[in-house]
Design a protein around this motif. Structure first.
Motif, short mmCIF file in Angstrom:
data_model
loop_
_atom_site.label_atom_id
_atom_site.label_comp_id
_atom_site.label_asym_id
_atom_site.label_seq_id
_atom_site.Cartn_x
_atom_site.Cartn_y
_atom_site.Cartn_z
N PRO A 371 0.82 -1.23 0.00
CA PRO A 371 0.00 0.00 0.00
C PRO A 371 0.84 1.27 0.00
CG PRO A 371 -0.79 -1.57 1.63
CD PRO A 371 0.53 -2.08 1.16
N GLY A 372 0.19 2.37 -0.36
CA GLY A 372 0.87 3.65 -0.38
C GLY A 372 0.60 4.47 0.86
N VAL A 373 0.61 5.79 0.71
CA VAL A 373 0.46 6.70 1.84
C VAL A 373 -0.88 6.53 2.55
CG1 VAL A 373 0.32 9.14 2.49
CG2 VAL A 373 2.06 8.38 0.86
N ASN A 374 -1.96 6.38 1.78
CA ASN A 374 -3.28 6.20 2.40
C ASN A 374 -3.28 5.02 3.36
OD1 ASN A 374 -3.75 7.98 0.20
ND2 ASN A 374 -5.92 7.47 0.25
N GLY A 375 -2.57 3.96 2.98
CA GLY A 375 -2.53 2.77 3.83
C GLY A 375 -1.85 3.03 5.16
N LEU A 376 -0.79 3.84 5.14
CA LEU A 376 -0.11 4.19 6.38
C LEU A 376 -1.06 4.90 7.33
CD1 LEU A 376 2.40 4.63 8.19
CD2 LEU A 376 2.84 6.72 6.88
N TRP A 377 -1.78 5.90 6.80
CA TRP A 377 -2.68 6.66 7.66
C TRP A 377 -3.92 5.86 8.05
CZ3 TRP A 377 -0.87 10.56 10.20
CH2 TRP A 377 0.23 11.26 9.67
N GLY A 378 -4.33 4.92 7.19
CA GLY A 378 -5.41 4.03 7.56
C GLY A 378 -5.02 3.16 8.74
N LEU A 379 -3.76 2.68 8.74
CA LEU A 379 -3.26 1.89 9.86
C LEU A 379 -3.18 2.74 11.12
CD1 LEU A 379 -1.78 -0.52 11.24
CD2 LEU A 379 0.35 0.47 10.35
N VAL A 380 -2.59 3.93 11.01
CA VAL A 380 -2.42 4.79 12.18
C VAL A 380 -3.76 5.14 12.81
CG1 VAL A 380 -1.63 7.06 12.96
CG2 VAL A 380 -0.20 5.71 11.41
N SER A 381 -4.74 5.46 11.98
CA SER A 381 -6.06 5.80 12.51
C SER A 381 -6.72 4.59 13.18
CB SER A 381 -6.96 6.37 11.41
OG SER A 381 -7.14 5.44 10.36
N ALA A 382 -6.48 3.41 12.64
CA ALA A 382 -7.02 2.20 13.27
C ALA A 382 -6.34 1.94 14.61
CB ALA A 382 -6.84 1.00 12.35
N LEU A 383 -5.02 2.11 14.66
CA LEU A 383 -4.29 1.91 15.91
C LEU A 383 -4.75 2.89 16.98
CD1 LEU A 383 -0.65 1.42 14.52
CD2 LEU A 383 -2.22 -0.36 15.33
N ALA A 384 -5.13 4.10 16.55
CA ALA A 384 -5.62 5.11 17.48
C ALA A 384 -7.08 4.88 17.87
CB ALA A 384 -5.46 6.50 16.87
N LYS A 385 -7.69 3.85 17.31
CA LYS A 385 -9.10 3.54 17.54
C LYS A 385 -9.99 4.72 17.17
CE LYS A 385 -8.48 -0.07 21.02
NZ LYS A 385 -8.83 -0.57 22.39
N ALA A 386 -9.64 5.36 16.06
CA ALA A 386 -10.48 6.44 15.54
C ALA A 386 -11.79 5.84 15.04
CB ALA A 386 -9.76 7.16 14.41
N PRO A 387 -12.84 6.67 14.93
CA PRO A 387 -14.11 6.15 14.39
C PRO A 387 -13.92 5.47 13.03
CG PRO A 387 -14.42 8.34 15.31
CD PRO A 387 -12.94 8.08 15.32
N THR A 388 -14.76 4.51 12.76
CA THR A 388 -14.66 3.76 11.49
C THR A 388 -14.69 4.68 10.29
OG1 THR A 388 -15.76 1.85 12.51
CG2 THR A 388 -15.72 1.94 10.11
N SER A 389 -15.48 5.74 10.37
CA SER A 389 -15.57 6.67 9.24
C SER A 389 -14.23 7.32 8.95
CB SER A 389 -16.62 7.75 9.54
OG SER A 389 -16.29 8.48 10.70
N VAL A 390 -13.43 7.56 9.98
CA VAL A 390 -12.10 8.16 9.79
C VAL A 390 -11.18 7.16 9.11
CG1 VAL A 390 -10.09 9.14 10.95
CG2 VAL A 390 -12.39 9.65 11.79
N VAL A 391 -11.19 5.92 9.60
CA VAL A 391 -10.34 4.88 8.99
C VAL A 391 -10.72 4.69 7.52
CG1 VAL A 391 -9.60 2.48 9.12
CG2 VAL A 391 -10.11 3.75 11.23
N GLN A 392 -12.02 4.64 7.25
CA GLN A 392 -12.48 4.46 5.88
C GLN A 392 -12.17 5.67 5.00
OE1 GLN A 392 -13.49 1.61 4.56
NE2 GLN A 392 -13.16 0.71 6.58
N GLY A 393 -12.06 6.84 5.64
CA GLY A 393 -11.69 8.03 4.88
C GLY A 393 -10.32 7.93 4.27
N PHE A 394 -9.47 7.09 4.85
CA PHE A 394 -8.14 6.82 4.30
C PHE A 394 -8.14 5.58 3.42
CE2 PHE A 394 -6.96 9.04 8.36
CZ PHE A 394 -6.48 10.20 7.76
N GLY A 395 -9.32 5.00 3.21
CA GLY A 395 -9.40 3.79 2.39
C GLY A 395 -9.32 2.52 3.19
N GLY A 396 -9.45 2.61 4.52
CA GLY A 396 -9.37 1.42 5.36
C GLY A 396 -7.95 1.15 5.82
N ASN A 397 -7.80 0.09 6.59
CA ASN A 397 -6.50 -0.32 7.12
C ASN A 397 -6.03 -1.58 6.40
OD1 ASN A 397 -4.23 -1.04 8.59
ND2 ASN A 397 -5.42 -1.89 10.29
#
Length: 405
Positions: A371-397
């Motif tokens: 994955p590219g940059v979106n994947g990194l931020w999707g992972l970080v947002s998931a690790l932070a337990k951000a709302p699902t909508s935030v994780v999906q905003g980066f394309g998921g984890n």
């Protein structure tokens, strides 16, 4: 009707209206911060610290075994650290505490860019917005400042506010220490409740202008609310000297990386969701010609590791939800430690599963499909337990192999 953009940030407004009271409004107040034990247990809200190395992040730190066979970048059996789960890093990480080393992973980021400007922008731009601000805004919370950059060097990427959240620059910790009740009392300053009433009066007087220019004056609208919300809360006891001593500091200015890690802890404890820290200005980590990796190791051990160890010991624990992510423009290529077109980032946190999706090959390349940059931020947002909508905003984890959530 005027639409001239206001240059007054939320932090500026709070400083102007409340800073003179000795109670600068920086964040939601965290109770019980009096002892090292209380400090270690108080960061219960989710938060992320982003450490950016401008110029590059050598993959010897995140994928050391990739170079062991040929001995490139000076990698030997003696300077590798096998943490398990397929993760082999540089031995410089060995000074970290046991919990940090057991909750670490490498993350592959195939952005395909080998130019500094393009790579920097790409790392901090998702959907034409700053992923730092998108994540900080989406995590919610009561902090007056949800996203903070510590130090004079700002991280790259768009600066457009997201849902009223902007990246506030913190170059001195004194204001925040005062807000947390850690500074010496000043009997000449008005009480917090008086300052709060003054802010309310100022907001009422400005209401017509604010409503007539909702976009250009959004920072002021948010600033009034942040200042009032913070001053309406009682200051909590805070032992500033204990924090300074822990990081080996003698002053509150945010200059070197030790101070930046200390400021990051302070901002998280005061309610910030995401804190960014640039490890120097310009192209500090652009280590051309460092074929042995000695220069990169020396800088990392001297500049990053001391503060990182203190921060992770105090903030990254089984009872916290604080994640650290470290990356740069790109990895360093072979044979001359030039510009690779990928990077391998490091993540540390209680929700990180020991392992790697960032193991590069002997030529500093990542597998097809990484994955590219979106994947990194999707992972970080998931690790932070951000709302699902935030994780999906980066394309998921896409990095579920190294995520416990």
């Amino acid at each position: 009707m005027s639409h001239k953009k206001s240059n007054i940030s939320r932090r500026d407004l709070i400083k102007l209206t409340a800073g003179t009271t000795g109670a600068m409004a920086i964040g939601g107040m965290v109770p019980g911060i009096m002892t090292p034990e209380a400090l270690a247990q108080s960061a219960t809200q989710s938060a992320v610290l982003v450490v950016f190395l401008p110029g590059g992040y050598n993959a010897l730190f995140s994928s050391a075994d990739s170079f062991s066979g040929a001995g490139t970048f000076g990698v030997t059996a003696a300077n590798m650290l096998n943490l398990g789960g397929g993760l082999v890093v540089d031995n410089s990480f060995n000074t970290l505490g046991a919990f940090a080393k057991a909750n670490m992973a490498s993350v592959g980021v195939a952005h395909g860019i080998a130019a500094h400007g393009g790579a920097k922008t790409a790392q901090f731009s998702v959907n034409n917005l700053s992923p730092v601000l998108s994540l900080a805004a989406g995590m919610g919370g009561s902090g007056s400042i949800k996203a903070a950059n510590v130090g004079a060097e700002m991280v790259p990427g768009p600066q457009t506010a997201v849902s009223g959240t902007s990246l506030q620059q913190i170059t001195d910790m004194k204001s925040t220490i005062d807000a947390l009740g850690g500074g010496a009392p000043d009997p000449t300053m008005p009480k917090r409740e008086i300052a709060a009433k003054g802010i309310t009066a100022a907001e009422i007087m400005s209401l017509q202008r604010l409503q007539g220019n909702p976009e250009s004056l959004s920072s002021m609208t948010n600033g009034y609310k942040a200042a009032f919300d913070t001053l309406s809360k009682a200051a909590q006891p805070f032992n500033a000297q204990e924090l300074m001593t822990a990081y080996g500091l003698t002053g509150t200015a945010v200059t070197d990386m030790r101070a930046k890690f200390a400021a990051a802890e302070l901002m998280i404890r005061s309610g910030a969701n995401v804190v960014t820290a640039s490890a120097g200005g310009g192209l500090s980590w652009d280590t051309h010609g460092d074929t042995s990796g000695a220069r990169a190791r020396q800088k990392f051990i001297a500049e990053i590791m001391p503060g990182l160890k203190v921060f992770t010991d105090r903030m990254v624990t089984a009872t916290s939800n604080v994640t650290v992510v470290i990356f740069g423009d790109f990895a360093r290529s072979l044979p001359g430690s030039d510009h690779a077109s990928v990077t391998s980032a490091t993540v540390i946190g209680p929700n990180v599963k020991l392992g790697t999706t960032g193991k590069v090959d002997a030529n500093v390349g990542l597998p097809a499909g990484t994955p590219g940059v979106n994947g990194l931020w999707g992972l970080v947002s998931a690790l932070a337990k951000a709302p699902t909508s935030v994780v999906q905003g980066f394309g998921g984890n896409p990095h579920t192999a190294i995520s416990k959530v």
